[in-house]
Design a protein around this motif. Structure first.
Motif, PDB file in Angstrom:
ATOM      1  N   ALA A 386      86.694  48.098  24.033  1.00  0.00           N
ATOM      2  CA  ALA A 386      86.192  46.721  23.809  1.00  0.00           C
ATOM      3  C   ALA A 386      84.803  46.570  24.422  1.00  0.00           C
ATOM      4  O   ALA A 386      83.930  47.398  24.161  1.00  0.00           O
ATOM      5  CB  ALA A 386      87.172  45.669  24.302  1.00  0.00           C
ATOM      6  N   ALA A 387      84.584  45.557  25.234  1.00  0.00           N
ATOM      7  CA  ALA A 387      83.219  45.182  25.637  1.00  0.00           C
ATOM      8  C   ALA A 387      82.524  46.277  26.435  1.00  0.00           C
ATOM      9  O   ALA A 387      83.025  46.727  27.461  1.00  0.00           O
ATOM     10  CB  ALA A 387      83.252  43.897  26.449  1.00  0.00           C
ATOM     11  N   THR A 388      81.343  46.661  25.953  1.00  0.00           N
ATOM     12  CA  THR A 388      80.492  47.556  26.728  1.00  0.00           C
ATOM     13  C   THR A 388      79.260  46.812  27.210  1.00  0.00           C
ATOM     14  O   THR A 388      78.473  47.321  27.993  1.00  0.00           O
ATOM     15  CB  THR A 388      80.095  48.793  25.894  1.00  0.00           C
ATOM     16  N   ALA A 389      79.095  45.585  26.702  1.00  0.00           N
ATOM     17  CA  ALA A 389      78.034  44.679  27.157  1.00  0.00           C
ATOM     18  C   ALA A 389      78.505  43.258  26.892  1.00  0.00           C
ATOM     19  O   ALA A 389      79.226  43.007  25.937  1.00  0.00           O
ATOM     20  CB  ALA A 389      76.719  44.952  26.426  1.00  0.00           C
ATOM     21  N   PHE A 390      78.104  42.328  27.754  1.00  0.00           N
ATOM     22  CA  PHE A 390      78.444  40.921  27.531  1.00  0.00           C
ATOM     23  C   PHE A 390      77.524  40.041  28.368  1.00  0.00           C
ATOM     24  O   PHE A 390      76.940  40.485  29.361  1.00  0.00           O
ATOM     25  CB  PHE A 390      79.914  40.629  27.874  1.00  0.00           C
ATOM     26  N   ASN A 391      77.397  38.809  27.943  1.00  0.00           N
ATOM     27  CA  ASN A 391      76.558  37.861  28.667  1.00  0.00           C
ATOM     28  C   ASN A 391      77.283  37.372  29.914  1.00  0.00           C
ATOM     29  O   ASN A 391      78.425  36.896  29.821  1.00  0.00           O
ATOM     30  CB  ASN A 391      76.210  36.675  27.774  1.00  0.00           C
ATOM     31  N   PRO A 392      76.642  37.458  31.081  1.00  0.00           N
ATOM     32  CA  PRO A 392      77.279  36.934  32.294  1.00  0.00           C
ATOM     33  C   PRO A 392      77.364  35.413  32.248  1.00  0.00           C
ATOM     34  O   PRO A 392      76.546  34.760  31.589  1.00  0.00           O
ATOM     35  CB  PRO A 392      76.337  37.409  33.412  1.00  0.00           C
ATOM     36  N   TRP A 393      78.356  34.852  32.906  1.00  0.00           N
ATOM     37  CA  TRP A 393      78.593  33.414  32.850  1.00  0.00           C
ATOM     38  C   TRP A 393      77.429  32.616  33.441  1.00  0.00           C
ATOM     39  O   TRP A 393      77.164  31.490  33.035  1.00  0.00           O
ATOM     40  CB  TRP A 393      79.881  33.058  33.602  1.00  0.00           C
ATOM     41  N   ASP A 394      76.680  33.247  34.366  1.00  0.00           N
ATOM     42  CA  ASP A 394      75.636  32.509  35.082  1.00  0.00           C
ATOM     43  C   ASP A 394      74.219  32.841  34.620  1.00  0.00           C
ATOM     44  O   ASP A 394      73.261  32.215  35.056  1.00  0.00           O
ATOM     45  CB  ASP A 394      75.740  32.777  36.588  1.00  0.00           C
ATOM     46  N   ARG A 395      74.071  33.822  33.697  1.00  0.00           N
ATOM     47  CA  ARG A 395      72.721  34.192  33.253  1.00  0.00           C
ATOM     48  C   ARG A 395      72.756  34.567  31.779  1.00  0.00           C
ATOM     49  O   ARG A 395      72.401  35.680  31.393  1.00  0.00           O
ATOM     50  CB  ARG A 395      72.163  35.352  34.085  1.00  0.00           C
ATOM     51  N   GLN A 396      73.182  33.643  30.954  1.00  0.00           N
ATOM     52  CA  GLN A 396      73.296  33.915  29.531  1.00  0.00           C
ATOM     53  C   GLN A 396      71.922  33.981  28.861  1.00  0.00           C
ATOM     54  O   GLN A 396      71.028  33.207  29.189  1.00  0.00           O
ATOM     55  CB  GLN A 396      74.129  32.822  28.864  1.00  0.00           C
ATOM     56  N   LYS A 397      71.770  34.920  27.943  1.00  0.00           N
ATOM     57  CA  LYS A 397      70.599  34.959  27.073  1.00  0.00           C
ATOM     58  C   LYS A 397      71.096  34.851  25.642  1.00  0.00           C
ATOM     59  O   LYS A 397      71.600  35.831  25.066  1.00  0.00           O
ATOM     60  CB  LYS A 397      69.796  36.256  27.253  1.00  0.00           C
ATOM     61  N   VAL A 398      70.997  33.652  25.098  1.00  0.00           N
ATOM     62  CA  VAL A 398      71.487  33.409  23.742  1.00  0.00           C
ATOM     63  C   VAL A 398      70.730  34.294  22.759  1.00  0.00           C
ATOM     64  O   VAL A 398      69.512  34.434  22.829  1.00  0.00           O
ATOM     65  CB  VAL A 398      71.313  31.922  23.367  1.00  0.00           C
ATOM     66  N   GLY A 399      71.470  34.899  21.839  1.00  0.00           N
ATOM     67  CA  GLY A 399      70.860  35.789  20.852  1.00  0.00           C
ATOM     68  C   GLY A 399      70.989  37.251  21.204  1.00  0.00           C
ATOM     69  O   GLY A 399      70.760  38.119  20.364  1.00  0.00           O
ATOM     70  N   THR A 400      71.371  37.541  22.456  1.00  0.00           N
ATOM     71  CA  THR A 400      71.633  38.924  22.864  1.00  0.00           C
ATOM     72  C   THR A 400      73.133  39.098  23.078  1.00  0.00           C
ATOM     73  O   THR A 400      73.886  38.121  23.123  1.00  0.00           O
ATOM     74  CB  THR A 400      70.918  39.286  24.182  1.00  0.00           C
ATOM     75  N   VAL A 401      73.571  40.352  23.219  1.00  0.00           N
ATOM     76  CA  VAL A 401      74.982  40.603  23.525  1.00  0.00           C
ATOM     77  C   VAL A 401      75.164  40.885  25.008  1.00  0.00           C
ATOM     78  O   VAL A 401      76.216  41.373  25.443  1.00  0.00           O
ATOM     79  CB  VAL A 401      75.548  41.760  22.681  1.00  0.00           C
ATOM     80  N   GLY A 402      74.128  40.567  25.801  1.00  0.00           N
ATOM     81  CA  GLY A 402      74.267  40.614  27.244  1.00  0.00           C
ATOM     82  C   GLY A 402      73.877  41.933  27.878  1.00  0.00           C
ATOM     83  O   GLY A 402      73.266  42.801  27.257  1.00  0.00           O
ATOM     84  N   GLN A 403      74.260  42.055  29.154  1.00  0.00           N
ATOM     85  CA  GLN A 403      73.956  43.248  29.947  1.00  0.00           C
ATOM     86  C   GLN A 403      75.129  44.227  29.914  1.00  0.00           C
ATOM     87  O   GLN A 403      76.255  43.850  29.585  1.00  0.00           O
ATOM     88  CB  GLN A 403      73.667  42.837  31.396  1.00  0.00           C
ATOM     89  N   PRO A 404      74.877  45.485  30.279  1.00  0.00           N
ATOM     90  CA  PRO A 404      75.962  46.473  30.266  1.00  0.00           C
ATOM     91  C   PRO A 404      77.111  46.081  31.198  1.00  0.00           C
ATOM     92  O   PRO A 404      76.907  45.421  32.228  1.00  0.00           O
ATOM     93  CB  PRO A 404      75.278  47.753  30.759  1.00  0.00           C
ATOM     94  N   LEU A 405      78.307  46.477  30.833  1.00  0.00           N
ATOM     95  CA  LEU A 405      79.465  46.346  31.706  1.00  0.00           C
ATOM     96  C   LEU A 405      79.122  47.003  33.043  1.00  0.00           C
ATOM     97  O   LEU A 405      78.615  48.125  33.065  1.00  0.00           O
ATOM     98  CB  LEU A 405      80.650  47.070  31.059  1.00  0.00           C
ATOM     99  N   PRO A 406      79.345  46.319  34.180  1.00  0.00           N
ATOM    100  CA  PRO A 406      79.036  46.940  35.472  1.00  0.00           C
ATOM    101  C   PRO A 406      79.708  48.308  35.599  1.00  0.00           C
ATOM    102  O   PRO A 406      80.863  48.494  35.209  1.00  0.00           O
ATOM    103  CB  PRO A 406      79.623  45.937  36.476  1.00  0.00           C
ATOM    104  N   GLY A 407      78.948  49.258  36.125  1.00  0.00           N
ATOM    105  CA  GLY A 407      79.465  50.606  36.298  1.00  0.00           C
ATOM    106  C   GLY A 407      79.244  51.510  35.101  1.00  0.00           C
ATOM    107  O   GLY A 407      79.702  52.653  35.095  1.00  0.00           O
ATOM    108  N   THR A 408      78.553  50.999  34.078  1.00  0.00           N
ATOM    109  CA  THR A 408      78.290  51.797  32.879  1.00  0.00           C
ATOM    110  C   THR A 408      76.789  51.843  32.617  1.00  0.00           C
ATOM    111  O   THR A 408      76.011  51.123  33.239  1.00  0.00           O
ATOM    112  CB  THR A 408      79.003  51.223  31.644  1.00  0.00           C
TER     113      THR A 408
END
Length: 601
Positions: A386-408
């Motif tokens: 499943a998720a290998t990247a996602f937007n953090p709850w406190d630093r969302q960037k709309v239009g992106t799929v977020g930052q890498p899963l921590p530790g990856t």
């Protein structure tokens, strides 16, 4: 080449397996409600199960599986809609030392035969008598399949009785639960198969620990024990819902499961989750239905102004000065008139949602954040648990799929391909070393997706390598960008861009079966036959508006010049989409070859 990583927030256990989670919950949170199932006498009510009660039910079912002869490492298939029994049996299979093989309940007999045969499943739990009958017709092709249990015919109670009659003790179940180690397979999830036969992705207990542990830690405010709750309505056979299921148990937070989206509004109202899990089509439907209702009540202009305000407000949140005083006042007014009602439709308590499976789109991302319901978009594959990247709850960037899963680590290769590294990755394709070697190299998984990383490590997916079109003029076109924009229109169900080797880009479009009658009624065309409606100039103009909106997001060379509206939607039954709602492009292109040719006549 560019790459980005974040330090791990969760320490993956050196050994052990996912059954440790339910034992820990029973020890640390014995009375905490961790599961909820619908009251069979009253669908509006939910019956909670404590951590202790859930462990007891899991172990009792596991005893029945052991009594039936399930041995450590044996594969046991699960073919059912999303429901409490799915999660119960998933953990029971693990407690028996087995490996769960999910099967979509909508799968064809040929697909079921392939998955059961390829995995070598010794048993299968199906939901209905119809499923059992379908499996019965395949038995001659499945020599390793011994047992078939049917949920609707008291499969769970039958397993519990079998365990009791065989004298399988709690100690025996505990011993069997400890057999699987961190690197043992937990599940074999077969890919949706947009091309060719589905491949079985082997996901270990370690992969789920790394995935779910870091998701829970990074989204900690959403996964507070005793406070959080999530309602699953996506297929639990899909790795996205499966990950959230395990994350809920890991946190632990209260988990409810319902079969589909048909009663979603009522289920959200009765369950009142704090987190909503969905795919973009669900969020599009909520928006389009709300707008259509406002139109029907003569309040369409108010809704449109409210939507524009929500989007502007969200966009302003990302600016240095934030929303202006005038915008804040407008936002406050529409919060009372519109936004609060929309949040009520979504259950009333949820402030965040997690979206995956496809691109959400900037417009919807800003709209939902603007109404006070933040949709955190992520990205992943079956192979990445499943998720290998996602937007953090406190630093969302709309239009992106977020930052890498921590530790990856996420790496962008020189040709733009997204590559992944981490403990959350699959260990390979079951019985398919050649396919494994094609995508796994020195610990790096080649996703086949194309994307970019910004300076803060936020990932944007621009398309699939295999789906990139090259027009006759040599222009590279990523279909996803314009398809997502066109599909955002309420009338549009699906859009497939074509144009590889052609002089220009064109599109095949299907219309939303639920919204089309409403559009006809609102435009004085309720009496028209479907054939006449599809040929109506005003409907064509409305679809053209959707295409124009899509074209606004791309260059002239990438824009759709012509389109064809097809007579019916793409469905899983028609063979044009997968159970996870991905287009089977090669099938669509083959079945509608004549329509595609007509676009270039």
């Amino acid at each position: 080449m560019r790459e980005f990583s974040l330090p791990a927030l969760y320490e993956v256990p050196a050994d052990g397996n996912l059954t440790d989670l339910i034992r820990r919950n029973a020890a640390q949170y014995p009375d905490l409600p961790v599961m909820a199932r619908k009251d069979p006498r009253d669908p509006a009510r939910w019956q909670d199960l404590s951590a202790t009660a859930f462990l007891t039910e899991v172990e009792a079912a596991a005893a029945g599986l052991i009594a039936a002869g399930v041995e450590p490492g044996d594969r046991v298939a699960l073919m059912s809609r999303t429901r409490y029994e799915w999660t119960l049996l998933d953990f029971a299979i693990w407690c028996a030392g087995g490996v769960t093989v999910p099967v979509y309940e909508t799968s064809s007999p040929e697909q079921v035969a392939w998955i059961l045969g390829d995995s070598g499943a010794v048993g299968i739990v199906v939901e209905s008598a119809a499923h059992a009958e379908a499996v019965a017709g395949l038995r001659e092709r499945l020599p390793e399949l011994r047992d078939v249990w049917t949920i609707d015919e008291d499969a769970v109670a039958g397993l519990v009785r079998a365990g009791e009659e065989a004298g399988i003790s709690a100690e025996t179940v505990a011993e069997r639960s400890a057999v699987a180690k961190a690197d043992s397979p937990a599940t074999i999830v077969y890919t949706s198969g947009t091309t060719g036969r589905p491949k079985g992705c082997v996901l270990t207990h370690r992969a789920f620990f790394a995935e779910c542990g870091n998701v829970v830690e990074r989204l900690k405010p959403l996964f507070r024990p005793g406070e959080g709750s999530v309602l699953l309505f996506l297929p639990t056979a899909h790795v996205f819902a499966r990950m959230v299921q395990i994350a809920a148990v890991m946190a632990p937070i209260r988990l409810g499961l319902v079969p589909d989206v048909k009663t979603l509004t009522d289920d959200l109202a009765s369950f009142q989750p704090t987190i909503v899990l969905g795919v973009p089509r669900v969020f599009e439907k909520v928006f389009n239905s709300a707008r259509a209702k406002a139109e029907g009540d003569g309040k369409g202009r108010i809704f449109d102004k409210a939507a524009a305000t929500a989007i502007a407000y969200s966009e302003a949140l990302d600016s240095p000065g934030g929303p202006s005083l005038k915008l804040r006042l407008k936002h406050k007014l529409f919060d009372r008139l519109v936004f609060g009602k929309l949040r009520t439709v979504l259950g009333g308590r949820a402030t965040h949602a997690i979206s995956g499976g496809a691109a959400l789109g900037t417009r919807l991302g800003h709209f939902y954040r603007g109404i006070g319901f933040t949709v955190l978009e992520g990205y992943g594959l079956t192979e990445s648990c499943a998720a290998t990247a996602f937007n953090p709850w406190d630093r969302q960037k709309v239009g992106t799929v977020g930052q890498p899963l921590p530790g990856t680590v996420v790496r962008i290769a020189d040709d733009g391909e997204v590559m992944l590294h981490g403990e959350h990755l699959f260990s390979g394709y079951w019985n398919n070393e050649a396919a494994t070697d094609e995508v796994l190299s020195q610990g790096w998984f080649h996703t086949g997706d194309v994307g970019t990383l910004d300076e803060d490590g936020y990932l944007t997916i621009t398309g699939r390598k295999k789906e990139i079109l090259v027009t006759a003029g040599g222009k590279n076109v990523a279909p996803a960008v314009i398809e997502d924009r066109i599909r955002a229109h309420a009338l549009v169900a699906e859009c497939m861009v074509v144009g590889d080797g052609r002089p220009y880009v064109a599109a095949l479009i299907t219309l939303d079966e639920e919204f089309l009658p409403r559009w006809a009624e609102e435009n004085g065309k309720a009496g028209l036959s479907r054939t006449d409606l599809l040929a109506d100039p005003e409907l064509t103009a409305a679809v053209q508006q959707a295409v124009d909106d899509g074209n606004a997001a791309v260059s002239r060379a990438e824009s759709v010049r012509r389109f064809r509206v097809l007579p019916s939607q793409f469905t899983e039954e028609s063979g044009h989409i997968t159970p996870s709602l991905k287009l089977k492009r090669n099938v669509v292109a083959k079945d509608f070859a004549q329509e595609i040719e007509s676009l270039y006549a």
